[in-house]
Design an enzyme around this catalytic site. Structure first.
Site, PDB file in Angstrom:
ATOM      1  N   ASP A 222     -11.036   3.320   3.778  1.00 29.66           N
ATOM      2  CA  ASP A 222     -11.441   1.916   3.672  1.00 29.66           C
ATOM      3  C   ASP A 222     -12.967   1.783   3.614  1.00 29.66           C
ATOM      4  OD1 ASP A 222      -9.411   0.119   3.339  1.00 29.66           O
ATOM      5  OD2 ASP A 222      -8.987  -0.135   5.481  1.00 29.66           O
TER       6      ASP A 222
ATOM      7  N   LYS B  12       0.839  -1.205   0.000  1.00 28.61           N
ATOM      8  CA  LYS B  12       0.000   0.000   0.000  1.00 28.61           C
ATOM      9  C   LYS B  12       0.871   1.250   0.000  1.00 28.61           C
ATOM     10  CE  LYS B  12      -3.914  -2.285   2.153  1.00 28.61           C
ATOM     11  NZ  LYS B  12      -4.599  -2.689   3.376  1.00 28.61           N
TER      12      LYS B  12
ATOM     13  N   GLN C  48      -4.590  -1.075   9.387  1.00 32.45           N
ATOM     14  CA  GLN C  48      -4.432  -2.426   8.828  1.00 32.45           C
ATOM     15  C   GLN C  48      -5.024  -3.452   9.797  1.00 32.45           C
ATOM     16  OE1 GLN C  48      -3.221  -3.228   5.694  1.00 32.45           O
ATOM     17  NE2 GLN C  48      -3.958  -5.282   6.215  1.00 32.45           N
TER      18      GLN C  48
END
Ligand code: NAP
Length: 313
Positions: A133, A66, A110
């Site tokens: 997200d 990422k 994460q």
């Protein structure tokens, strides 16, 4: 489906592969162009903060990818690496600081977090304007309401790949297998938003093979390697395989595989995503789009045309 249906596979042909790597590379390039344009207006590049707690090896790889892709797309990535024994309070305080930081456009935590931490509380503390997200209650609510908001990345990638294969999705029957908060449920809502007719299946669904055979677009997100057999697929249908499962081969080496029994499925489907190499690369591409979108919205600017033109909504 009739002979005239554009997704009907010509007889005797194997399925066309939907190349997620190529699609993701195209999106990354568009985000880069958009980020450079936005940076000129903002006086700084769009910025993604990534929070990683603990030493989970898979999470380390995901975060590394990422960060690398964010930086290649001309955006800044700020990593916050935390020990596995960080306290809930310290983690919540970090989220508060990132929420308040004007220089941060997107926040990604994460998952999974180390045992003992309340991941839901951490995710729900993220400012919805920075929720790249798309996992906060506010983002989920906006999706249900059809209101503007940041959409979850993997499901957005599924819709993008289906459109790439089939064009306009209006009226298509989509069967989504899996109803998780992360993938199945938002995927169903996003396909609904694209004017599809959607059936959401799960582990209690009766006669799943017969239901799956009704799908123009079959989305497999159950986390069960090879579960979807060729005879579950309507001839010519598009198959989007979200599954990423680690399986052990006969020689005891492990490899990644999807939820679809891929080789036989090639003779049934019209279009199919490989796994890996299909939905996987799209997740980060959509994360980059969301970071750009968050940066633009926070500054009251339109999404740069390089990305708006992709139709990655
Ligand atoms: P999850 O939270 O475990 O959810 C799995 C869903 O599948 C559940 O709703 C479950 O039903 C359903 N299911 C399980 N077995 C089933 C069966 N035999 N028949 C019908 N439905 C069944 O998993 P997830 O987080 O959604 O992830 C799904 C898969 O996608 C995993 O392989 C994961 O690694 C992968 N994934 C990939 C990406 C990517 O970037 N490509 C991102 C996220 C996840 P119930 O609700 O009834 O239990």
């Amino acid at each position: 489906m009739t002979e005239a249906d554009p997704i009907l596979r010509p007889s005797g042909r194997r399925a066309v592969l939907i190349d997620g790597k190529a699609a993701a590379a195209q999106i990354d390039a568009a985000v880069r162009a958009g980020a450079l344009e936005l940076a000129a207006a903002l006086g700084r590049p769009p910025c993604l903060a990534v929070v990683l707690a603990g030493e989970d090896p898979a999470s380390q790889v995901y975060v590394r990818n990422k960060v690398r892709r964010t930086e290649r797309a001309a955006m800044t990535s700020v990593e916050h690496r935390l020990p596995a024994d960080i306290s809930q309070d310290a983690l919540m305080a970090l989220i508060d600081r990132l929420n308040a930081d004007e220089g941060v456009d997107g926040i990604l935590v994460q998952l999974p977090l180390p045992a003992g931490l309340d991941a839901s509380a951490v995710v729900q503390a993220i400012d919805p304007a920075k929720d790249v997200d798309g996992l906060t209650a506010a983002s989920a609510g906006a999706l249900v309401l059809g209101a503007p908001g940041l959409r979850p990345c993997t499901p957005s990638g599924c819709v993008y790949l289906a459109r790439r294969a089939l064009g306009d999705l209006t009226g298509r029957h989509v069967v989504v297998i899996g109803r998780s908060i992360l993938v199945g449920k938002p995927a169903a809502l996003l396909f609904l938003e694209a004017d599809c007719t959607v059936t959401l299946a799960h582990s209690r669904t009766r006669d799943l093979p017969a239901l799956a055979r009704q799908a123009d677009i079959l989305v497999a997100a159950a986390g069960r390697p090879g579960m979807v057999k060729a005879d579950w697929i309507k001839p010519g249908a598009a198959v989007i395989d979200v599954g990423i499962n680690r399986v052990e081969g006969p020689d005891r080496t492990s490899r990644l595989t999807g939820d679809v029994d891929f080789e036989p499925a090639l003779d049934a489907a019209g279009f199919i995503t490989p796994a890996p190499g299909g939905v996987g690369p799209m997740t980060i591409a959509m994360l980059l789009v969301n970071t750009l979108r968050a940066a633009a919205r926070r500054a009251g600017l339109p999404l740069p045309s390089a990305v708006a033109d992709l139709g990655a909504d």
